[in-house]
Design a protein around this motif. Sequence first.
Motif, PDB file in Angstrom:
ATOM      1  N   ARG A 151      15.508  64.877  67.819  1.00  0.00           N
ATOM      2  CA  ARG A 151      15.556  64.807  66.358  1.00  0.00           C
ATOM      3  C   ARG A 151      15.152  63.448  65.810  1.00  0.00           C
ATOM      4  NH1 ARG A 151      21.102  67.912  64.670  1.00  0.00           N
ATOM      5  NH2 ARG A 151      20.451  69.967  65.376  1.00  0.00           N
ATOM      6  N   LEU A 152      15.287  62.422  66.628  1.00  0.00           N
ATOM      7  CA  LEU A 152      14.973  61.065  66.184  1.00  0.00           C
ATOM      8  C   LEU A 152      13.640  60.575  66.744  1.00  0.00           C
ATOM      9  CD1 LEU A 152      18.535  59.524  66.642  1.00  0.00           C
ATOM     10  CD2 LEU A 152      17.514  60.404  64.546  1.00  0.00           C
ATOM     11  N   GLY A 153      12.845  61.480  67.255  1.00  0.00           N
ATOM     12  CA  GLY A 153      11.594  61.123  67.911  1.00  0.00           C
ATOM     13  C   GLY A 153      10.585  60.422  67.033  1.00  0.00           C
ATOM     14  N   HIS A 154      10.664  60.622  65.728  1.00  0.00           N
ATOM     15  CA  HIS A 154       9.695  60.006  64.825  1.00  0.00           C
ATOM     16  C   HIS A 154      10.053  58.556  64.482  1.00  0.00           C
ATOM     17  CE1 HIS A 154      12.889  61.577  62.281  1.00  0.00           C
ATOM     18  NE2 HIS A 154      12.494  60.748  61.341  1.00  0.00           N
ATOM     19  N   LEU A 155      11.249  58.124  64.836  1.00  0.00           N
ATOM     20  CA  LEU A 155      11.680  56.751  64.577  1.00  0.00           C
ATOM     21  C   LEU A 155      11.444  55.883  65.811  1.00  0.00           C
ATOM     22  CD1 LEU A 155      15.074  57.542  62.816  1.00  0.00           C
ATOM     23  CD2 LEU A 155      12.939  56.879  61.721  1.00  0.00           C
ATOM     24  N   PRO A 156      11.145  54.604  65.619  1.00  0.00           N
ATOM     25  CA  PRO A 156      10.896  53.723  66.780  1.00  0.00           C
ATOM     26  C   PRO A 156      12.183  53.185  67.396  1.00  0.00           C
ATOM     27  CG  PRO A 156      10.554  52.492  64.774  1.00  0.00           C
ATOM     28  CD  PRO A 156      10.884  53.914  64.353  1.00  0.00           C
ATOM     29  N   ILE A 157      13.147  54.064  67.634  1.00  0.00           N
ATOM     30  CA  ILE A 157      14.459  53.635  68.126  1.00  0.00           C
ATOM     31  C   ILE A 157      14.356  53.058  69.535  1.00  0.00           C
ATOM     32  CG2 ILE A 157      16.762  54.447  68.757  1.00  0.00           C
ATOM     33  CD1 ILE A 157      16.595  56.352  66.388  1.00  0.00           C
ATOM     34  N   THR A 158      13.579  53.693  70.391  1.00  0.00           N
ATOM     35  CA  THR A 158      13.444  53.196  71.765  1.00  0.00           C
ATOM     36  C   THR A 158      12.830  51.801  71.778  1.00  0.00           C
ATOM     37  OG1 THR A 158      13.199  55.455  72.578  1.00  0.00           O
ATOM     38  CG2 THR A 158      12.470  53.694  74.039  1.00  0.00           C
ATOM     39  N   GLU A 159      11.822  51.574  70.952  1.00  0.00           N
ATOM     40  CA  GLU A 159      11.174  50.264  70.890  1.00  0.00           C
ATOM     41  C   GLU A 159      12.131  49.194  70.374  1.00  0.00           C
ATOM     42  OE1 GLU A 159       9.914  53.095  69.742  1.00  0.00           O
ATOM     43  OE2 GLU A 159       8.150  53.393  71.017  1.00  0.00           O
ATOM     44  N   ILE A 160      12.925  49.548  69.369  1.00  0.00           N
ATOM     45  CA  ILE A 160      13.926  48.607  68.853  1.00  0.00           C
ATOM     46  C   ILE A 160      14.982  48.339  69.929  1.00  0.00           C
ATOM     47  CG2 ILE A 160      15.735  48.262  67.113  1.00  0.00           C
ATOM     48  CD1 ILE A 160      13.977  49.986  65.219  1.00  0.00           C
ATOM     49  N   GLY A 161      15.367  49.376  70.651  1.00  0.00           N
ATOM     50  CA  GLY A 161      16.321  49.212  71.751  1.00  0.00           C
ATOM     51  C   GLY A 161      15.790  48.298  72.837  1.00  0.00           C
ATOM     52  N   LEU A 162      14.490  48.419  73.120  1.00  0.00           N
ATOM     53  CA  LEU A 162      13.874  47.548  74.131  1.00  0.00           C
ATOM     54  C   LEU A 162      13.851  46.100  73.652  1.00  0.00           C
ATOM     55  CD1 LEU A 162      12.502  47.404  76.884  1.00  0.00           C
ATOM     56  CD2 LEU A 162      10.334  47.895  75.743  1.00  0.00           C
ATOM     57  N   LEU A 163      13.557  45.886  72.370  1.00  0.00           N
ATOM     58  CA  LEU A 163      13.613  44.523  71.820  1.00  0.00           C
ATOM     59  C   LEU A 163      15.025  43.957  71.903  1.00  0.00           C
ATOM     60  CD1 LEU A 163      11.289  44.778  68.697  1.00  0.00           C
ATOM     61  CD2 LEU A 163      10.886  43.469  70.776  1.00  0.00           C
ATOM     62  N   CYS A 164      16.007  44.784  71.587  1.00  0.00           N
ATOM     63  CA  CYS A 164      17.412  44.346  71.683  1.00  0.00           C
ATOM     64  C   CYS A 164      17.789  44.030  73.126  1.00  0.00           C
ATOM     65  CB  CYS A 164      18.343  45.409  71.118  1.00  0.00           C
ATOM     66  SG  CYS A 164      18.307  45.539  69.343  1.00  0.00           S
ATOM     67  N   LEU A 165      17.255  44.814  74.057  1.00  0.00           N
ATOM     68  CA  LEU A 165      17.525  44.553  75.478  1.00  0.00           C
ATOM     69  C   LEU A 165      16.977  43.190  75.893  1.00  0.00           C
ATOM     70  CD1 LEU A 165      18.639  45.670  78.165  1.00  0.00           C
ATOM     71  CD2 LEU A 165      16.366  46.635  78.576  1.00  0.00           C
ATOM     72  N   TRP A 166      15.760  42.864  75.448  1.00  0.00           N
ATOM     73  CA  TRP A 166      15.184  41.563  75.761  1.00  0.00           C
ATOM     74  C   TRP A 166      15.937  40.432  75.054  1.00  0.00           C
ATOM     75  CZ3 TRP A 166      12.141  39.883  79.506  1.00  0.00           C
ATOM     76  CH2 TRP A 166      11.461  40.837  80.251  1.00  0.00           C
ATOM     77  N   PHE A 167      16.414  40.682  73.830  1.00  0.00           N
ATOM     78  CA  PHE A 167      17.231  39.694  73.141  1.00  0.00           C
ATOM     79  C   PHE A 167      18.538  39.462  73.900  1.00  0.00           C
ATOM     80  CE2 PHE A 167      20.490  38.743  69.849  1.00  0.00           C
ATOM     81  CZ  PHE A 167      20.038  37.486  69.496  1.00  0.00           C
ATOM     82  N   ALA A 168      19.150  40.546  74.367  1.00  0.00           N
ATOM     83  CA  ALA A 168      20.367  40.433  75.179  1.00  0.00           C
ATOM     84  C   ALA A 168      20.080  39.674  76.472  1.00  0.00           C
ATOM     85  CB  ALA A 168      20.928  41.820  75.491  1.00  0.00           C
TER      86      ALA A 168
END
Length: 105
Positions: A65-82
Amino acid sequence: LDDYLIKVLYGLPAIIIILREIIVSGMREYISGNSKLLTVTKLSKWKTTAQLFSIALLLLGNLPRLGHLPITEIGLLCLWFACLLTLITGIDYSRKMLSSLEKGS
C-alpha cells in the motif's frame, strides 16, 4: 541498482553498527567496576532512535500500500545516518576507555 551495490548499501552500515555494539559491550564488561566511565550519552540515545526509526521505515517500505512513497529510500538514509552516529559514539567511547587505561597504568 546492481545486486552487489544493494548488498553494500544495506550490509555495510549493518555490519558497522553490529561491530560497534559488540565492541562497546565488551568495553563496558571490562570496566564494569567503573560504571561512570562509559555512561550513556545523549548522542548514543539519538543513535539508538535513528537505528530503530530506520528499521521501522525499511520494514514499512515493503508494504504494498505504501509502494508509491520513497519510504525504503528514506529508511536507507536513516540507516546511514545511524551508522554515522554509531561511528562517532564508538570513537568517543574508545577514547574514554583508552584515556582511563592510560591513567590507570
